[in-house]
Design a protein around this motif. Sequence first.
Motif, short mmCIF file in Angstrom:
data_model
loop_
_atom_site.label_atom_id
_atom_site.label_comp_id
_atom_site.label_asym_id
_atom_site.label_seq_id
_atom_site.Cartn_x
_atom_site.Cartn_y
_atom_site.Cartn_z
N TYR A 6 37.66 38.64 53.29
CA TYR A 6 36.91 37.66 52.53
C TYR A 6 36.69 36.42 53.40
CZ TYR A 6 37.31 40.08 48.07
OH TYR A 6 37.20 40.99 47.06
N LEU A 7 35.48 35.92 53.39
CA LEU A 7 35.18 34.67 54.07
C LEU A 7 35.64 33.51 53.19
CD1 LEU A 7 31.53 35.49 55.19
CD2 LEU A 7 33.59 35.62 56.58
N LEU A 8 35.83 32.35 53.79
CA LEU A 8 36.24 31.17 53.03
C LEU A 8 35.23 30.86 51.93
CD1 LEU A 8 38.07 28.71 52.59
CD2 LEU A 8 36.68 27.50 54.29
N SER A 9 33.96 31.00 52.23
CA SER A 9 32.92 30.72 51.24
C SER A 9 33.01 31.68 50.06
CB SER A 9 31.55 30.80 51.88
OG SER A 9 31.35 32.08 52.46
N LEU A 14 34.71 32.81 44.37
CA LEU A 14 35.55 33.53 43.43
C LEU A 14 36.48 32.59 42.66
CD1 LEU A 14 36.38 36.68 45.58
CD2 LEU A 14 34.84 36.53 43.62
N ILE A 15 37.06 31.61 43.34
CA ILE A 15 37.92 30.65 42.66
C ILE A 15 37.10 29.80 41.68
CG2 ILE A 15 39.32 28.56 43.01
CD1 ILE A 15 40.40 29.90 45.55
N SER A 16 35.91 29.41 42.09
CA SER A 16 35.05 28.64 41.20
C SER A 16 34.67 29.44 39.96
CB SER A 16 33.78 28.21 41.93
OG SER A 16 34.09 27.35 43.00
N PRO A 53 26.29 35.46 42.30
CA PRO A 53 27.06 35.07 43.49
C PRO A 53 28.50 35.59 43.45
CG PRO A 53 25.97 33.16 42.54
CD PRO A 53 25.76 34.29 41.60
N ALA A 54 29.12 35.61 42.26
CA ALA A 54 30.51 36.06 42.16
C ALA A 54 30.64 37.56 42.45
CB ALA A 54 31.06 35.73 40.78
N LEU A 55 29.74 38.36 41.93
CA LEU A 55 29.79 39.80 42.20
C LEU A 55 29.53 40.10 43.67
CD1 LEU A 55 28.09 41.45 39.09
CD2 LEU A 55 30.49 41.55 39.78
N SER A 56 28.58 39.39 44.25
CA SER A 56 28.29 39.58 45.68
C SER A 56 29.50 39.19 46.53
CB SER A 56 27.08 38.76 46.08
OG SER A 56 25.94 39.17 45.38
N ALA A 57 30.15 38.09 46.18
CA ALA A 57 31.33 37.66 46.93
C ALA A 57 32.48 38.64 46.74
CB ALA A 57 31.74 36.25 46.49
N TYR A 58 32.67 39.12 45.52
CA TYR A 58 33.76 40.06 45.24
C TYR A 58 33.57 41.37 46.01
CZ TYR A 58 36.86 43.20 42.76
OH TYR A 58 37.83 44.13 42.46
N LYS A 59 32.33 41.85 46.07
CA LYS A 59 32.05 43.11 46.76
C LYS A 59 31.88 42.92 48.26
CE LYS A 59 29.85 45.36 42.86
NZ LYS A 59 28.62 46.01 42.36
N LYS A 60 31.95 41.66 48.73
CA LYS A 60 31.76 41.32 50.15
C LYS A 60 30.40 41.80 50.65
CE LYS A 60 36.63 42.12 50.81
NZ LYS A 60 37.59 43.00 51.41
#
Length: 126
Positions: A6-9, A14-16, A53-60
């Motif tokens: 996971y990238l910092l972004s 995900l935390i947001s 954005p959350a799903l995209s971040a979760y799935k990397k």
Amino acid sequence: MESKKYLLSEIIILISSAIGLLSLFMPWVNLAFLSQNGFAQQGYIFLVVMIYPALSAYKKKSSNKIISIITLVIGLIVMFAYISDKSVDFFGASISAAGSGAYAMLLALIGALVGVIMNKRVNQEL
């Protein structure tokens, strides 16, 4: 299959999103005689703008940066309008009735927007 970290972004997004979800259980309207949480105030609608954005971040996975930014900015504008609409006049003084949950959602939307802008895995194309 390659395992991507996971990238910092993405962690910020995900935390947001988690903060936005938790804000629904907090008071969104808070007066001495009235308190309502985010579900009663239909705050779950603000989670809709955070889903992509959350799903995209979760799935990397890469996502469309322009669509993510536009939806989050719309969510921020509506959240600012919601908070400013919750001010009431009480004996000649203006009092904000917006509770801590509304402000937590505002911070969650700002955090998600910062995460999307920082994300290096995001596509720039439509």
